[in-house]
Scaffold this motif. Structure first.
Motif, mmCIF file in Angstrom:
data_model
loop_
_atom_site.group_PDB
_atom_site.id
_atom_site.type_symbol
_atom_site.label_atom_id
_atom_site.label_comp_id
_atom_site.label_asym_id
_atom_site.label_seq_id
_atom_site.Cartn_x
_atom_site.Cartn_y
_atom_site.Cartn_z
ATOM 1 N N MET A 121 54.948 2.398 48.886
ATOM 2 C CA MET A 121 54.839 3.227 50.096
ATOM 3 C C MET A 121 56.015 3.021 51.043
ATOM 4 S SD MET A 121 52.054 4.913 49.599
ATOM 5 C CE MET A 121 51.442 5.604 51.135
ATOM 6 N N HIS A 122 56.886 2.068 50.753
ATOM 7 C CA HIS A 122 58.007 1.770 51.651
ATOM 8 C C HIS A 122 58.953 2.964 51.740
ATOM 9 C CE1 HIS A 122 61.555 -0.147 53.345
ATOM 10 N NE2 HIS A 122 60.744 -1.107 53.768
ATOM 11 N N PRO A 123 59.435 3.272 52.958
ATOM 12 C CA PRO A 123 60.286 4.466 53.126
ATOM 13 C C PRO A 123 61.552 4.462 52.261
ATOM 14 C CG PRO A 123 60.048 3.243 55.206
ATOM 15 C CD PRO A 123 59.090 2.650 54.244
ATOM 16 N N LEU A 124 62.042 3.293 51.843
ATOM 17 C CA LEU A 124 63.247 3.272 51.007
ATOM 18 C C LEU A 124 62.961 3.708 49.565
ATOM 19 C CD1 LEU A 124 65.018 -0.084 52.040
ATOM 20 C CD2 LEU A 124 65.991 2.211 52.284
ATOM 21 N N THR A 125 61.696 3.614 49.154
ATOM 22 C CA THR A 125 61.340 3.922 47.767
ATOM 23 C C THR A 125 61.246 5.428 47.580
ATOM 24 O OG1 THR A 125 60.105 1.871 47.646
ATOM 25 C CG2 THR A 125 59.631 3.520 45.950
ATOM 26 N N ILE A 126 62.070 5.961 46.697
ATOM 27 C CA ILE A 126 62.055 7.418 46.514
ATOM 28 C C ILE A 126 61.842 7.811 45.061
ATOM 29 C CG2 ILE A 126 63.552 7.867 48.493
ATOM 30 C CD1 ILE A 126 65.848 8.376 46.391
ATOM 31 N N LEU A 127 61.412 9.044 44.882
ATOM 32 C CA LEU A 127 61.493 9.682 43.576
ATOM 33 C C LEU A 127 62.723 10.577 43.653
ATOM 34 C CD1 LEU A 127 57.815 10.693 42.661
ATOM 35 C CD2 LEU A 127 59.198 8.854 41.673
ATOM 36 N N ALA A 128 63.676 10.366 42.733
ATOM 37 C CA ALA A 128 64.911 11.145 42.763
ATOM 38 C C ALA A 128 64.810 12.284 41.751
ATOM 39 C CB ALA A 128 66.106 10.264 42.450
ATOM 40 N N VAL A 158 77.437 2.719 43.960
ATOM 41 C CA VAL A 158 76.846 3.397 45.112
ATOM 42 C C VAL A 158 76.578 4.827 44.662
ATOM 43 C CG1 VAL A 158 77.202 4.170 47.481
ATOM 44 C CG2 VAL A 158 78.049 1.929 46.755
ATOM 45 N N ILE A 159 75.315 5.276 44.810
ATOM 46 C CA ILE A 159 74.904 6.530 44.179
ATOM 47 C C ILE A 159 74.254 7.474 45.192
ATOM 48 C CG2 ILE A 159 73.517 7.531 42.301
ATOM 49 C CD1 ILE A 159 73.790 4.927 40.822
ATOM 50 N N PRO A 160 74.760 8.700 45.281
ATOM 51 C CA PRO A 160 74.140 9.670 46.197
ATOM 52 C C PRO A 160 72.981 10.416 45.532
ATOM 53 C CG PRO A 160 76.215 10.557 45.339
ATOM 54 C CD PRO A 160 75.978 9.257 44.643
ATOM 55 N N TRP A 161 71.792 9.822 45.632
ATOM 56 C CA TRP A 161 70.611 10.447 45.045
ATOM 57 C C TRP A 161 70.119 11.577 45.925
ATOM 58 C CZ3 TRP A 161 70.014 8.532 40.374
ATOM 59 C CH2 TRP A 161 70.264 7.190 40.121
ATOM 60 N N ILE A 162 69.337 12.466 45.340
ATOM 61 C CA ILE A 162 68.565 13.428 46.126
ATOM 62 C C ILE A 162 67.121 13.272 45.699
ATOM 63 C CG2 ILE A 162 68.068 15.883 46.438
ATOM 64 C CD1 ILE A 162 71.034 16.370 46.231
ATOM 65 N N GLU A 208 69.103 13.519 50.977
ATOM 66 C CA GLU A 208 70.109 12.761 50.242
ATOM 67 C C GLU A 208 69.970 11.295 50.657
ATOM 68 O OE1 GLU A 208 74.718 13.309 49.202
ATOM 69 O OE2 GLU A 208 74.349 12.804 51.307
ATOM 70 N N ARG A 209 69.926 10.413 49.650
ATOM 71 C CA ARG A 209 69.862 8.973 49.942
ATOM 72 C C ARG A 209 70.992 8.298 49.176
ATOM 73 N NH1 ARG A 209 64.605 6.947 51.499
ATOM 74 N NH2 ARG A 209 63.777 8.507 52.939
ATOM 75 N N ILE A 210 71.996 7.866 49.907
ATOM 76 C CA ILE A 210 73.109 7.166 49.263
ATOM 77 C C ILE A 210 72.772 5.680 49.251
ATOM 78 C CG2 ILE A 210 75.608 6.785 49.257
ATOM 79 C CD1 ILE A 210 75.851 9.372 50.967
ATOM 80 N N TYR A 211 72.489 5.181 48.051
ATOM 81 C CA TYR A 211 72.007 3.803 47.909
ATOM 82 C C TYR A 211 72.948 2.992 47.033
ATOM 83 C CZ TYR A 211 67.120 4.773 49.430
ATOM 84 O OH TYR A 211 65.981 5.071 50.120
ATOM 85 N N ARG A 212 72.964 1.671 47.304
ATOM 86 C CA ARG A 212 73.586 0.746 46.351
ATOM 87 C C ARG A 212 72.618 0.556 45.189
ATOM 88 N NH1 ARG A 212 74.557 -1.201 51.422
ATOM 89 N NH2 ARG A 212 72.532 -2.238 51.463
ATOM 90 N N LEU A 213 73.163 0.448 43.981
ATOM 91 C CA LEU A 213 72.339 0.110 42.823
ATOM 92 C C LEU A 213 72.924 -1.145 42.194
ATOM 93 C CD1 LEU A 213 70.684 2.149 40.149
ATOM 94 C CD2 LEU A 213 72.451 0.614 39.362
ATOM 95 N N ARG A 214 72.106 -2.176 42.059
ATOM 96 C CA ARG A 214 72.580 -3.439 41.475
ATOM 97 C C ARG A 214 71.864 -3.625 40.139
ATOM 98 N NH1 ARG A 214 73.178 -8.240 39.487
ATOM 99 N NH2 ARG A 214 74.151 -9.921 40.703
ATOM 100 N N CYS A 215 72.644 -3.675 39.060
ATOM 101 C CA CYS A 215 72.055 -3.889 37.740
ATOM 102 C C CYS A 215 71.895 -5.380 37.504
ATOM 103 C CB CYS A 215 72.935 -3.283 36.656
ATOM 104 S SG CYS A 215 72.292 -3.595 34.984
#
Ligand code: HEM
Lengths: 217, 311
Positions: free
Chosen positions: B196-203, B139-143, B125-132
């Motif tokens: 490749m950065h650890p913050l970059t995910i495929l949700a 704030v979105i709890p992605w998996i 689970e990655r709870i991230y801020r999303l700025r449009c």
């Protein structure tokens, strides 16, 4: 059969020349109908259905400012198409509703978008063409709203009509404001642009018609 | 437009009531899903709903996530229309199974991944801020899982300098692509170090379940320090290459949307300020943070670069 014609005649007469009480009823109803967009916006926001209520308020009030400007511009062509004369007596209210929604729109921007940060507001007006044009449209609406009273109509005489032709500048500025602010999808502003163009071209045609007719002869 | 607004309004008020009731959440989602599907005029299989177990991550923010309703009813997904409420209404038509993601280009082992194999990756689970880019945030709890985990499997070559992503193009299921608002299919790109950065995910999930369709099901990118449009939805292809790939919003308006599009309060969009943002659900605006508050982790990627020019 005979009945229906005898019934239809007075009805048609009422429609063409309503008595003072019927006219007051029509005017009162229109007044309320013009508040429906506000009621819908208020319900939408207060019911908690809006995810981004302030955006909806900005967009709703802006859209209805533009719509009331265009509705006001529809009165003359409708009259020419045979609508009864009292329609003209409702035009002022429609124009004032355009102003009313414009005030709501501007207030939303000044308060809920900028929180009265005047330095930022001035910067915005100077820097962002869509705000510049919107502000210009609003400033031009002011003299029209102020001179909408009976007293001003009497005082300004023929100049009143000339002054109120400013709406031919305000409405295009409103459409331009809309065209310049959308991110990518131009469909809605272009629809408003097309309606405005038709309303203005009709006036050009009406103005030029006598000259054109004379030339044909 | 008017009747449509009223309908969505009613649906929302009703579903708010549903979620307010204190019954088991899963049941609530089921009801809501069936209700929404029915009201949209199409019945979707309920089988699409599945819980996704995921580990917590230290990379999550401790800020309070927005409600599931906010996240799933206010979306930018132009393939389903340009209105914020349209994706929730129309994305249900998208068939997200079977689904494959092809990863090819400058890699040692090009491969096509089935969505089921992606769902079996080690999920977090990655709870991230999303700025449009439009000036709002959530704030979105992605998996999901780090994009790097997938890229390592295909082994990028030394010539892989960039990663290009493509959204599936399904004119029959995507009513929005009938109009060329953008040059379809939607395309995005990252530099390889960003990818490749650890913050970059495929949700693949949201709020403990598989990703709702309006949020980019079955698999989307999430790059939390960039404006939201970089986080491409419903990915069908990932292509590694040596040159910087063309990207949709940059192609549409190069002076307004750069390739990098890092969240940056100091660089305004030409038509509006980026200094502040409205967090959905809040009354007052917040100051926008450089890199959306992820500067400590990512600023190093851009050392020596002029971020005003590379906006
Ligand atoms: C007669 C004057 C005006 C008219 C007809 C008008 C009309 C509109 C319309 C139609 C919209 C778009 C609504 C939508 O997207 O659905 C809009 C948005 C907006 N207007 Fe106006 N407007 C006027 C004056 C102003 C003024 C004076 C300001 C501020 C100084 C302003 C600021 C804005 C802003 C900030 C937006 C939203 C922009 C965005 O979403 O990015 N407008 N207006």
């Amino acid at each position: 059969m005979a009945d229906s014609t005898t019934l239809a005649r007075p009805l048609a007469l009422h429609w063409q020349q309503p008595g003072p009480r019927l006219f007051a009823a029509i005017k009162g109803s229109l007044f309320l109908v013009c508040l429906l967009p506000l009621a819908q916006l208020a319900w939408h926001i207060l019911s908690g259905a809006a995810v981004n209520p302030i955006e909806d308020l900005t967009h709703g009030s802006g859209t209805w400012t533009l719509r009331f400007l265009l509705i006001t511009l529809c009165v003359s062509p409708l009259r020419a198409l045979g609508a009864p004369g009292w329609l003209l007596r409702l035009r002022r209210m429609l124009g004032l509703y355009a102003f009313f929604y414009a005030c709501l729109h501007l207030l939303t921007y000044l308060w809920l978008d900028q929180f009265f940060d005047w330095a930022a507001i001035v910067r915005d007006i100077v820097k962002r063409p869509f705000i510049t044009v919107g502000m210009l449209a609003f400033v031009l609406l002011l003299p029209l709203a102020i001179t909408s009273t009976d007293g001003w109509i009497r005082r300004l005489k023929r100049n009143w009509g000339k002054l109120h032709r400013l709406v031919y500048v305000i409405a295009p500025l409103g459409v331009l404001h809309y065209l310049w602010l959308v991110k990518r999808d131009l469909q809605s502003p272009l629809i408003y642009a097309a309606i405005l163009a038709a309303l203005l071209l009709w006036r050009v045609w009406r103005y030029l018609r006598p000259t054109l007719a004379a030339r044909v002869k | 437009m008017f009747p449509c607004e009223i309908t969505t309004m009613l649906i929302k008020t009703l579903t708010d009531r549903l979620s307010a009731a204190d019954i088991t959440p899963q049941e609530v989602y089921l009801n809501r899903r069936q209700f929404m599907a029915g009201s949209a005029g199409l019945l979707l299989p309920v089988s699409a709903i599945a819980a996704l177990p995921a580990a917590k991550s230290p990379l999550s923010t401790s800020e309070k996530p927005n409600s599931r309703d906010d996240i799933t009813s206010y979306n930018n997904y132009y393939e389903f229309g340009t209105g914020k409420d349209e994706p929730a209404l129309y994305a249900q038509r998208l068939k997200t199974r079977p689904w494959t993601v092809t990863v090819d280009g400058e890699v040692a082992h090009a491969r096509t991944f089935d969505i089921d194999s992606l769902l079996k990756m080690k999920l977090q689970e990655r709870i991230y801020r999303l700025r449009c880019v439009e000036g709002w945030s959530m704030v979105i709890p992605w998996i999901g899982f780090p994009l790097a985990d997938l890229l390592k499997q295909v082994q990028p070559t030394s010539r892989a300098k960039y990663v290009a992503f493509e959204t599936a193009l399904r004119p029959g299921e995507m009513p929005g692509v009938a109009r060329r608002v953008l040059d379809w299919p939607y395309r995005e790109g990252l530099r390889i170090d960003e990818a490749m950065h650890p913050l970059t995910i495929l949700a693949v999930g949201l709020y403990g379940e598989v990703l709702p369709k309006q949020n980019g099901a079955p698999v989307r990118l999430v790059v939390p320090w960039k404006y939201g449009f970089k986080s491409i939805k419903s990915i069908s292809r990932i292509h590694l290459l040596e040159k910087q790939p063309p990207t949709s919003w940059n192609m549409a308006a190069p002076n307004e949307y750069g390739f990098y599009s890092n969240v940056n309060p100091a660089v305004d969009h030409p038509r509006w300020s980026q200094a502040t943002e409205r967090r959905i659900g809040e009354f007052f605006k917040r100051k926008t943070l450089p890199f959306n508050g992820y500067g400590d982790q990512v600023a190093g990627l851009y050392r020596g670069m002029d971020l005003r020019r590379n906006f």
